[in-house]
Design a protein around this motif. Structure first.
Motif, PDB file in Angstrom:
ATOM      1  N   CYS A   1       0.821  -1.211   0.000  1.00  0.00           N
ATOM      2  CA  CYS A   1       0.000   0.000   0.000  1.00  0.00           C
ATOM      3  C   CYS A   1       0.855   1.261   0.000  1.00  0.00           C
ATOM      4  O   CYS A   1       0.442   2.302  -0.537  1.00  0.00           O
ATOM      5  CB  CYS A   1      -0.919   0.011   1.222  1.00  0.00           C
ATOM      6  N   SER A   2       2.044   1.179   0.594  1.00  0.00           N
ATOM      7  CA  SER A   2       2.914   2.355   0.708  1.00  0.00           C
ATOM      8  C   SER A   2       3.773   2.592  -0.528  1.00  0.00           C
ATOM      9  O   SER A   2       4.393   3.660  -0.644  1.00  0.00           O
ATOM     10  CB  SER A   2       3.825   2.215   1.937  1.00  0.00           C
ATOM     11  N   LEU A   3       3.844   1.625  -1.438  1.00  0.00           N
ATOM     12  CA  LEU A   3       4.700   1.764  -2.623  1.00  0.00           C
ATOM     13  C   LEU A   3       4.340   2.967  -3.508  1.00  0.00           C
ATOM     14  O   LEU A   3       5.247   3.707  -3.922  1.00  0.00           O
ATOM     15  CB  LEU A   3       4.669   0.476  -3.448  1.00  0.00           C
ATOM     16  N   PRO A   4       3.048   3.202  -3.840  1.00  0.00           N
ATOM     17  CA  PRO A   4       2.741   4.374  -4.675  1.00  0.00           C
ATOM     18  C   PRO A   4       3.172   5.686  -4.019  1.00  0.00           C
ATOM     19  O   PRO A   4       3.739   6.562  -4.686  1.00  0.00           O
ATOM     20  CB  PRO A   4       1.216   4.298  -4.838  1.00  0.00           C
ATOM     21  N   LEU A   5       2.913   5.825  -2.724  1.00  0.00           N
ATOM     22  CA  LEU A   5       3.321   7.030  -2.016  1.00  0.00           C
ATOM     23  C   LEU A   5       4.828   7.166  -1.978  1.00  0.00           C
ATOM     24  O   LEU A   5       5.378   8.270  -2.147  1.00  0.00           O
ATOM     25  CB  LEU A   5       2.760   7.017  -0.590  1.00  0.00           C
ATOM     26  N   PHE A   6       5.533   6.056  -1.786  1.00  0.00           N
ATOM     27  CA  PHE A   6       6.997   6.071  -1.752  1.00  0.00           C
ATOM     28  C   PHE A   6       7.570   6.574  -3.085  1.00  0.00           C
ATOM     29  O   PHE A   6       8.455   7.443  -3.106  1.00  0.00           O
ATOM     30  CB  PHE A   6       7.521   4.669  -1.452  1.00  0.00           C
TER      31      PHE A   6
ATOM     32  N   THR B   1      -1.796  14.731  -1.823  1.00  0.00           N
ATOM     33  CA  THR B   1      -2.992  14.544  -0.993  1.00  0.00           C
ATOM     34  C   THR B   1      -3.731  13.266  -1.369  1.00  0.00           C
ATOM     35  O   THR B   1      -4.189  12.515  -0.495  1.00  0.00           O
ATOM     36  CB  THR B   1      -3.926  15.756  -1.143  1.00  0.00           C
ATOM     37  N   LEU B   2      -3.858  12.984  -2.677  1.00  0.00           N
ATOM     38  CA  LEU B   2      -4.565  11.784  -3.120  1.00  0.00           C
ATOM     39  C   LEU B   2      -3.795  10.511  -2.771  1.00  0.00           C
ATOM     40  O   LEU B   2      -4.380   9.533  -2.286  1.00  0.00           O
ATOM     41  CB  LEU B   2      -4.809  11.858  -4.632  1.00  0.00           C
ATOM     42  N   PHE B   3      -2.482  10.503  -3.017  1.00  0.00           N
ATOM     43  CA  PHE B   3      -1.668   9.341  -2.659  1.00  0.00           C
ATOM     44  C   PHE B   3      -1.709   9.091  -1.157  1.00  0.00           C
ATOM     45  O   PHE B   3      -1.835   7.946  -0.701  1.00  0.00           O
ATOM     46  CB  PHE B   3      -0.219   9.547  -3.116  1.00  0.00           C
ATOM     47  N   ASP B   4      -1.575  10.156  -0.384  1.00  0.00           N
ATOM     48  CA  ASP B   4      -1.584  10.020   1.068  1.00  0.00           C
ATOM     49  C   ASP B   4      -2.945   9.559   1.567  1.00  0.00           C
ATOM     50  O   ASP B   4      -3.044   8.757   2.501  1.00  0.00           O
ATOM     51  CB  ASP B   4      -1.201  11.357   1.708  1.00  0.00           C
ATOM     52  N   LEU B   5      -4.020  10.052   0.941  1.00  0.00           N
ATOM     53  CA  LEU B   5      -5.373   9.649   1.328  1.00  0.00           C
ATOM     54  C   LEU B   5      -5.580   8.159   1.115  1.00  0.00           C
ATOM     55  O   LEU B   5      -6.064   7.450   2.008  1.00  0.00           O
ATOM     56  CB  LEU B   5      -6.394  10.454   0.516  1.00  0.00           C
ATOM     57  N   PHE B   6      -5.215   7.653  -0.068  1.00  0.00           N
ATOM     58  CA  PHE B   6      -5.367   6.234  -0.365  1.00  0.00           C
ATOM     59  C   PHE B   6      -4.517   5.380   0.575  1.00  0.00           C
ATOM     60  O   PHE B   6      -5.005   4.403   1.168  1.00  0.00           O
ATOM     61  CB  PHE B   6      -4.966   5.969  -1.814  1.00  0.00           C
TER      62      PHE B   6
ATOM     63  N   ALA C   1      12.174   6.212   2.212  1.00  0.00           N
ATOM     64  CA  ALA C   1      11.776   4.876   2.683  1.00  0.00           C
ATOM     65  C   ALA C   1      11.630   4.865   4.201  1.00  0.00           C
ATOM     66  O   ALA C   1      10.670   4.294   4.741  1.00  0.00           O
ATOM     67  CB  ALA C   1      12.813   3.840   2.236  1.00  0.00           C
ATOM     68  N   LEU C   2      12.566   5.501   4.897  1.00  0.00           N
ATOM     69  CA  LEU C   2      12.484   5.574   6.361  1.00  0.00           C
ATOM     70  C   LEU C   2      11.269   6.383   6.804  1.00  0.00           C
ATOM     71  O   LEU C   2      10.591   6.035   7.782  1.00  0.00           O
ATOM     72  CB  LEU C   2      13.759   6.189   6.926  1.00  0.00           C
ATOM     73  N   ILE C   3      10.976   7.456   6.076  1.00  0.00           N
ATOM     74  CA  ILE C   3       9.801   8.265   6.403  1.00  0.00           C
ATOM     75  C   ILE C   3       8.521   7.457   6.189  1.00  0.00           C
ATOM     76  O   ILE C   3       7.576   7.551   6.986  1.00  0.00           O
ATOM     77  CB  ILE C   3       9.795   9.553   5.558  1.00  0.00           C
ATOM     78  N   CYS C   4       8.475   6.655   5.127  1.00  0.00           N
ATOM     79  CA  CYS C   4       7.298   5.812   4.871  1.00  0.00           C
ATOM     80  C   CYS C   4       7.115   4.772   5.971  1.00  0.00           C
ATOM     81  O   CYS C   4       5.986   4.485   6.388  1.00  0.00           O
ATOM     82  CB  CYS C   4       7.418   5.133   3.511  1.00  0.00           C
TER      83      CYS C   4
END
Length: 329
Positions: A30-35, A95-100, A287-290
């Motif tokens: 789930c975190s890959l797109p945001l990363f 905002t959209l990536f973080d929301l998802f 990556a660490l932030i994610c």
């Protein structure tokens, strides 16, 4: 005492993630797109901050006595386009990536937490999380927009306070170097106080905002409709009563962690690196932030369930006392 409570909350969140391999894998996917997006966004942010840092030198007249080669490579009109680009990236795609990502993390973590250690099938976890995300997405978007409207003035306050302070400090140091030290100290105290006040307010409010988002994902009214927007933020305040200091320390830890991770790349100007190492180092700290982001939201889910249970038990005790009082009468 509050730090101990925060560490206990972080421990419970870490155990919840590490004790379930399927949950850990699902949160990673789930975190890959945001990363991937954050690498591009952070490089843009680094360039914007670098130009904002160098901007005062283009607006000061040193009379030819002081020349700073590193700062003469950037035209004055470079800052505004980069500032607009970074702002647009923050307001729309981020905002959209973080929301998802956040909605899926909260939904999946709550499902695993509520299962109380029972084994869950990966397909079941994905389907339940996707269903929750689909049902609550509009409500979460409304809550996210409310938070965005509330937090944007604070971010601009941080930015303009920092740039204004550096501009005045540079002006005093190079153009009016004979100015009394007292004036410089007063300027530093004023801008430092503004920065500390904004930081304290942002961290305090962000704790309620985060729990409010969790409420938008997991909470529903008696008619089955979700709770979102200002109602979710108000309910998060109700749930968090009595734990304000704990939530403040927890948000402060994650805020400091995010700042510390960014500092090396900002200092060494990774966005200006032409050999690819800048993007590599940016990817490492992103990556660490994610990872920190995942732990933060799982901790918020754990805190939400604990607070909700406490409020329900308190309400049951009050109802029982009221029934006993009416019975004795």
């Amino acid at each position: 005492m509050e730090l101990k409570s925060v560490m206990e909350l972080q421990k419970r969140a870490s155990i919840l993630i590490l004790s379930n391999n399927k949950l850990a894998l699902f949160l990673f996917l789930c975190s890959l797109p945001l990363f991937c997006f954050l690498i591009f966004f952070e490089l843009s942010l680094q360039t914007t901050i670098s130009l904002a840092y160098q901007f005062p030198y283009h607006n000061l007249n040193f009379g030819g006595y002081l020349r700073i080669p590193d700062y003469n490579n950037y035209p004055e009109n470079d800052l505004i386009p980069w500032l607009i680009q970074t702002s647009l990236l923050y307001f729309f795609p981020y905002t959209l990536f973080d929301l998802f990502t956040t909605t899926m993390i909260v939904a999946a973590s709550s499902i695993v937490y509520s299962s109380e250690g029972k084994p869950l099938d990966m397909l079941y976890l994905v389907q339940r999380s996707a269903r929750i995300c689909k049902i609550r997405l509009v409500g979460c978007l409304i809550t996210s927009l409310c938070v965005l409207l509330l937090s944007t003035p604070v971010f601009f306050g941080f930015f303009f306070d920092s740039v204004n302070y550096f501009y005045i400090a540079t002006l005093i140091s190079f153009q009016y170097y004979q100015a009394e030290l007292l004036f410089y100290v007063v300027v530093t105290l004023i801008h430092g106080s503004i920065f500390l006040v904004l930081t304290a307010k942002f961290i305090k409010w962000s704790a309620g905002w985060n729990i409010g988002f969790v409420v938008s994902v997991l909470e529903e009214e008696e008619d089955g409709k979700g709770i979102y927007g200002t109602n979710a933020l108000y309910l998060s305040y109700w749930y968090g009563r009595g734990h304000e200091k704990r939530d403040l320390w927890m948000m402060l830890m994650f805020w400091v962690f995010a700042i510390v991770m960014r500092m090396p790349c900002l200092y060494y100007k990774c966005s200006e690196s032409s050999n690819g190492y800048g993007a590599l180092f940016t990817g490492l700290y992103v990556a660490l932030i994610c990872v920190g982001n995942v732990v933060k939201w799982v901790a918020c889910v754990v805190s939400y369930h604990a607070c909700r249970t406490r409020v329900s038990e308190k309400k049951d005790d009050e109802d029982q006392k009221l029934r006993l009082l009416l019975h004795t009468r």
